[in-house]
Write a protein that holds these residues in place. Structure first.
Motif, PDB file in Angstrom:
ATOM      1  N   ASN A  26       0.837  -1.191   0.000  1.00  0.00           N
ATOM      2  CA  ASN A  26       0.000   0.000   0.000  1.00  0.00           C
ATOM      3  C   ASN A  26       0.876   1.247   0.000  1.00  0.00           C
ATOM      4  O   ASN A  26       1.974   1.238   0.551  1.00  0.00           O
ATOM      5  N   GLY A  27       0.367   2.330  -0.571  1.00  0.00           N
ATOM      6  CA  GLY A  27       1.071   3.601  -0.538  1.00  0.00           C
ATOM      7  C   GLY A  27       2.161   3.696  -1.593  1.00  0.00           C
ATOM      8  O   GLY A  27       2.273   2.868  -2.493  1.00  0.00           O
ATOM      9  N   GLU A  28       2.980   4.747  -1.462  1.00  0.00           N
ATOM     10  CA  GLU A  28       4.090   4.972  -2.375  1.00  0.00           C
ATOM     11  C   GLU A  28       5.271   4.105  -1.957  1.00  0.00           C
ATOM     12  O   GLU A  28       5.650   4.104  -0.792  1.00  0.00           O
ATOM     13  N   THR A  29       5.845   3.381  -2.909  1.00  0.00           N
ATOM     14  CA  THR A  29       6.960   2.497  -2.602  1.00  0.00           C
ATOM     15  C   THR A  29       8.098   2.767  -3.572  1.00  0.00           C
ATOM     16  O   THR A  29       7.891   2.837  -4.783  1.00  0.00           O
ATOM     17  N   ASP A  42      18.221   9.639   2.111  1.00  0.00           N
ATOM     18  CA  ASP A  42      17.575  10.400   3.175  1.00  0.00           C
ATOM     19  C   ASP A  42      16.446   9.536   3.719  1.00  0.00           C
ATOM     20  O   ASP A  42      15.301   9.629   3.283  1.00  0.00           O
ATOM     21  N   ILE A  43      16.792   8.676   4.652  1.00  0.00           N
ATOM     22  CA  ILE A  43      15.849   7.704   5.195  1.00  0.00           C
ATOM     23  C   ILE A  43      14.713   8.377   5.973  1.00  0.00           C
ATOM     24  O   ILE A  43      13.644   7.814   6.141  1.00  0.00           O
ATOM     25  N   ASN A  44      14.942   9.613   6.405  1.00  0.00           N
ATOM     26  CA  ASN A  44      13.944  10.314   7.215  1.00  0.00           C
ATOM     27  C   ASN A  44      12.685  10.701   6.445  1.00  0.00           C
ATOM     28  O   ASN A  44      11.664  10.985   7.057  1.00  0.00           O
ATOM     29  N   ILE A  45      12.725  10.693   5.115  1.00  0.00           N
ATOM     30  CA  ILE A  45      11.529  11.051   4.341  1.00  0.00           C
ATOM     31  C   ILE A  45      10.573   9.868   4.164  1.00  0.00           C
ATOM     32  O   ILE A  45       9.495  10.032   3.619  1.00  0.00           O
ATOM     33  N   TYR A  46      10.968   8.700   4.655  1.00  0.00           N
ATOM     34  CA  TYR A  46      10.140   7.503   4.523  1.00  0.00           C
ATOM     35  C   TYR A  46       9.505   7.134   5.856  1.00  0.00           C
ATOM     36  O   TYR A  46      10.110   7.293   6.909  1.00  0.00           O
TER      37      TYR A  46
END
Length: 166
Positions: A26-29, A42-46
């Motif tokens: 589900n969602g953006e992957t 940039d792991i913080n945007i996920y």
């Protein structure tokens, strides 16, 4: 939800599994193959991170281990999934999974999967072909990719909330 699927694929099996998984989430992957791309993420945007690797000569790829070490503190604060592609089954596959991912990351994972594997002999170098022949007796391409396990992982990941720290 934005999910990052980070994987390392040597001969294409883990990439195939990651793409099949992406289509079921589900969602953006977003997919990142650590073999092709640098570790600058940039792991913080996920909102969520799924990490997948494969077993070669008994170990997961070094780039997977490096990624987990580099981003460990961020990873354990997110919704986490872990998967492994390997030709072994049962207890041996479970042992390989446990060695591939640190306990601290396994403990927070809301979904874990062993997706089977493939020997793509046609893409292997000479040394790899010798090792595969010695270990498995095969000299031809063999696929044991478990799409049912991929489906089950996706269902579990989609329905579970983030890991609770309480």
């Amino acid at each position: 939800m934005k999910t990052l699927v980070v994987y390392c694929s040597s001969h294409g099996t883990t990439e195939k599994a990651a793409r099949l998984l992406r289509d079921k989430l589900n969602g953006e992957t977003y997919l990142i193959d650590l073999k092709k791309e640098k570790l600058l993420v940039d792991i913080n945007i996920y909102d969520a991170v799924i990490i997948g690797g494969s077993i070669h000569m008994g170990n997961v790829q070094g780039r997977i281990r490096t990624f987990i070490r580099k981003y460990h503190n961020e990873i354990v604060m997110k919704k986490v999934g872990l998967f492994l592609c390997c030709m072994r089954e049962g207890d041996i596959a479970e042992e390989q999974f446990d060695r591939a991912f640190p306990t601290t990351v396994r403990e927070v994972a809301v979904a874990k999967g062993i997706f089977g594997g493939e020997f793509i002999v046609s893409k292997m170098n000479y040394i790899e072909k010798i090792i595969v022949k010695k270990v498995s007796g095969t000299t031809e391409d063999v696929s044991k990719l478990d799409t049912d396990s991929i489906d089950q992982f996706a269902r579990s990941f989609n329905t579970k909330k983030e890991y609770s720290f309480s």
